[in-house]
Every structure is written in structure tokens, then in C-alpha cells.
Write a protein that holds these residues in place. Structure first.
Motif, mmCIF file in Angstrom:
data_model
loop_
_atom_site.group_PDB
_atom_site.id
_atom_site.type_symbol
_atom_site.label_atom_id
_atom_site.label_comp_id
_atom_site.label_asym_id
_atom_site.label_seq_id
_atom_site.Cartn_x
_atom_site.Cartn_y
_atom_site.Cartn_z
ATOM 1 N N PHE A 184 69.146 48.385 11.167
ATOM 2 C CA PHE A 184 68.802 47.378 10.162
ATOM 3 C C PHE A 184 67.446 47.659 9.516
ATOM 4 C CE2 PHE A 184 72.422 44.956 11.310
ATOM 5 C CZ PHE A 184 72.565 43.926 10.385
ATOM 6 N N ASP A 185 66.506 48.206 10.287
ATOM 7 C CA ASP A 185 65.183 48.495 9.738
ATOM 8 C C ASP A 185 65.266 49.450 8.552
ATOM 9 O OD1 ASP A 185 63.755 46.857 11.406
ATOM 10 O OD2 ASP A 185 63.219 48.432 12.842
ATOM 11 N N THR A 186 66.159 50.424 8.630
ATOM 12 C CA THR A 186 66.330 51.380 7.528
ATOM 13 C C THR A 186 67.314 50.878 6.485
ATOM 14 O OG1 THR A 186 65.812 53.298 8.925
ATOM 15 C CG2 THR A 186 67.088 53.707 6.924
ATOM 16 N N ASN A 187 68.498 50.490 6.918
ATOM 17 C CA ASN A 187 69.584 50.187 5.983
ATOM 18 C C ASN A 187 69.448 48.864 5.257
ATOM 19 O OD1 ASN A 187 70.505 52.508 7.171
ATOM 20 N ND2 ASN A 187 72.410 51.651 7.959
ATOM 21 N N SER A 229 82.386 45.825 4.072
ATOM 22 C CA SER A 229 83.255 44.818 3.475
ATOM 23 C C SER A 229 83.932 43.974 4.549
ATOM 24 C CB SER A 229 84.328 45.475 2.605
ATOM 25 O OG SER A 229 85.318 44.535 2.230
ATOM 26 N N LEU A 230 83.633 42.689 4.570
ATOM 27 C CA LEU A 230 84.260 41.789 5.545
ATOM 28 C C LEU A 230 85.743 41.621 5.254
ATOM 29 C CD1 LEU A 230 81.503 39.014 5.779
ATOM 30 C CD2 LEU A 230 81.720 41.120 7.108
ATOM 31 N N LYS A 287 85.145 50.591 13.494
ATOM 32 C CA LYS A 287 84.201 49.483 13.642
ATOM 33 C C LYS A 287 82.889 50.003 14.211
ATOM 34 C CE LYS A 287 87.581 46.507 12.742
ATOM 35 N NZ LYS A 287 87.754 45.934 11.405
ATOM 36 N N ALA A 288 81.774 49.521 13.666
ATOM 37 C CA ALA A 288 80.458 49.929 14.149
ATOM 38 C C ALA A 288 79.545 48.702 14.110
ATOM 39 C CB ALA A 288 79.889 51.046 13.287
ATOM 40 N N PRO A 302 77.538 45.934 9.979
ATOM 41 C CA PRO A 302 76.814 44.717 9.638
ATOM 42 C C PRO A 302 75.560 44.964 8.790
ATOM 43 C CG PRO A 302 77.558 44.596 11.894
ATOM 44 C CD PRO A 302 77.850 45.995 11.429
ATOM 45 N N SER A 303 74.902 46.112 8.979
ATOM 46 C CA SER A 303 73.717 46.396 8.163
ATOM 47 C C SER A 303 74.103 46.534 6.696
ATOM 48 C CB SER A 303 73.017 47.669 8.647
ATOM 49 O OG SER A 303 73.707 48.852 8.260
#
Length: 245
Positions: free
Chosen positions: A109-112, A144-145, A159-160, A165-166
Motif C-alpha cells: 500500500f505504501d507504494t501502490n 476490480s471488485l 486473488k492477492a 486491494p491496493s
């Protein structure tokens, strides 16, 4: 001459995007966390005949690095016409929801996600000085949810818990940013270059970097009538390329 900053552009899709935009006459700032590596890439590009490309050091997780890059571009250009937030990491595998560590998820998350916000906020001042500013946030269909909830989607089982999620968060941020800038000539979109064979995924994707970069360029170099706040995917087989969120 319009200018563009591409983060994470010293290899793969980012590099090919830099080449294609340079060929179209833009001044390209090739963003790289390591300046020496970026400058080595630019030398190779110059030897191949590409012009108006300059390596610039930018680590999207480092506020001082971002500020320095912004100051350099402001001094040299006075404005920025296009920002392509391309830098991203996959994270460690496996990424299961039940066992992925908070540390690993935060790193992605910090990067993306947070990195994109930091860079975007830093460069908004320069982008607002452009007559036709563009912000392209490079995302993934894995964000895409809607697609992830469809058992018939071809990548349904991919799935990742950190990477996906990021990109979902990045998509959501793109919508909010586009809304806030709607009264200005900005076009802000999330662009998925498709499942592409790169160092990022061990060269497993079916797509080429040329196709991926061409798709990014297509949905970045747009006119005043183009949509904003949309999600485009190179894996969608229709003329619009619009993907479900």
C-alpha cells in the motif's frame, strides 16, 4: 513542448511508455528510484535515437525524494502537463487474506496507494499550470471488485490480499480526485495495461509491453471531450476499453 513524469519508468511498461511518448514529441521525465540506473537507461535510449528524455530520481515512498523531483521539474519546465503514476510493487507471495502479514500489506500500500497520493498531491500545483493536465493512475483488473466477484471472469481465481486491494483503493482515490478536479481541464483516469509479460510477474502475462504502453498512451493523450474518472482496461475487448469497477 509538453512534459510528462512517469514514475517507475526505468523498465518494463513504464520504460516502453516513456519511449512511445518521446516518439510523439513530449519531454519525458523518466522516474527511477535509483538515479544511476535511470541515467543508464536514458543513455541507451539516446543511443537508439530517442530525444528529450531525462532521468529523474523519485522514490514514491520518500517525501524528500518527491519534493526534490517536483522542484527540479518546476525549475526546468515551470509546469507539468502529464503525470503517469506507474510505480508499483506486487509484494511477497503467497498473499492470502488469512495469513498475509500486516507489514507486507502495508509495504504494498505504501507504494501502490499512498505513494500515488503523495506524488499526485505534490505535483498538483504544477499540473494546474498546464492547459490540458492529465493524471493517469496505472491500475490492474485485479483491483476490480465487480470482476473479482464474478466466477466467470478469466482471472477469478487470481486473488492477492495485498496487491489487489491496493489497486482497489487506487481506483477509489481516482474517482474522488477526478470529481474534485471536474471544473478544471483535468482528465484523471485509472488505466489497466492488461496482464502483461514483464519482470513484475516473471514474464507470465500474455500481453506485450508495446501493447500495454500503447493503451496507456491512448487513454492519456486525450482531448477535452474525453471522459474523466473512468477505469480503462486493455483486457476488455471492446472499443471503449471501459472496465467495471
Amino acid at each position: 513542448m509538453n512534459s510528462v513524469l512517469i514514475t517507475g519508468a526505468n523498465r518494463s511498461i513504464g520504460l516502453e511508455t516513456a519511449k512511445q511518448l518521446s516518439a510523439k514529441g513530449l519531454f519525458v521525465y523518466l522516474g527511477s528510484r535509483n538515479l544511476e540506473k535511470g541515467e543508464a537507461v536514458v543513455k541507451e535510449l539516446n543511443d537508439q535515437g530517442f530525444q528529450h528524455i531525462k532521468a529523474i530520481e523519485i522514490d514514491v515512498t520518500n517525501p524528500d525524494s518527491i519534493a526534490a523531483a517536483k522542484n527540479t521539474i518546476e525549475k526546468e519546465q515551470g509546469k507539468l502537463d502529464i503525470l503517469i503514476n506507474n510505480a508499483g510493487i506486487l509484494g511477497t507471495n503467497p498473499q492470502t487474506a488469512a495469513n498475509a502479514s500486516i507489514k507486507d500489506i502495508q509495504e504494498v500500500f505504501d507504494t501502490n496507494f499512498f505513494g500515488v497520493i503523495s506524488v499526485t498531491q505534490a505535483f498538483l500545483e504544477l499540473l494546474k499550470k498546464s492547459e490540458s493536465p492529465r493524471i493517469s493512475n496505472i491500475t490492474s483488473g485485479l483491483g476490480s471488485l465487480t470482476l473479482h466477484s464474478d466466477p466467470n471472469w478469466k482471472y477469478y481465481h487470481v486473488k492477492a490480499a495485498a496487491y489487489g486491494p491496493s489497486k482497489s483503493a487506487l481506483n477509489a482515490y481516482t474517482i474522488v480526485l477526478a470529481y474534485e478536479l471536474r471544473e478544471l481541464p483535468f482528465k484523471v483516469n485509472a488505466i489497466d495495461p492488461g496482464y502483461t509479460a514483464t519482470d513484475f510477474n516473471g514474464h507470465n502475462g500474455p500481453g506485450s509491453v508495446e501493447s500495454a504502453a500503447s493503451f496507456i498512451v491512448k487513454h492519456t493523450l486525450t482531448d477535452e471531450n474525453a471522459p474523466t474518472g473512468q477505469f480503462f482496461s486493455n483486457d476488455i475487448e471492446d472499443e471503449t476499453g471501459m472496465s467495471p469497477w
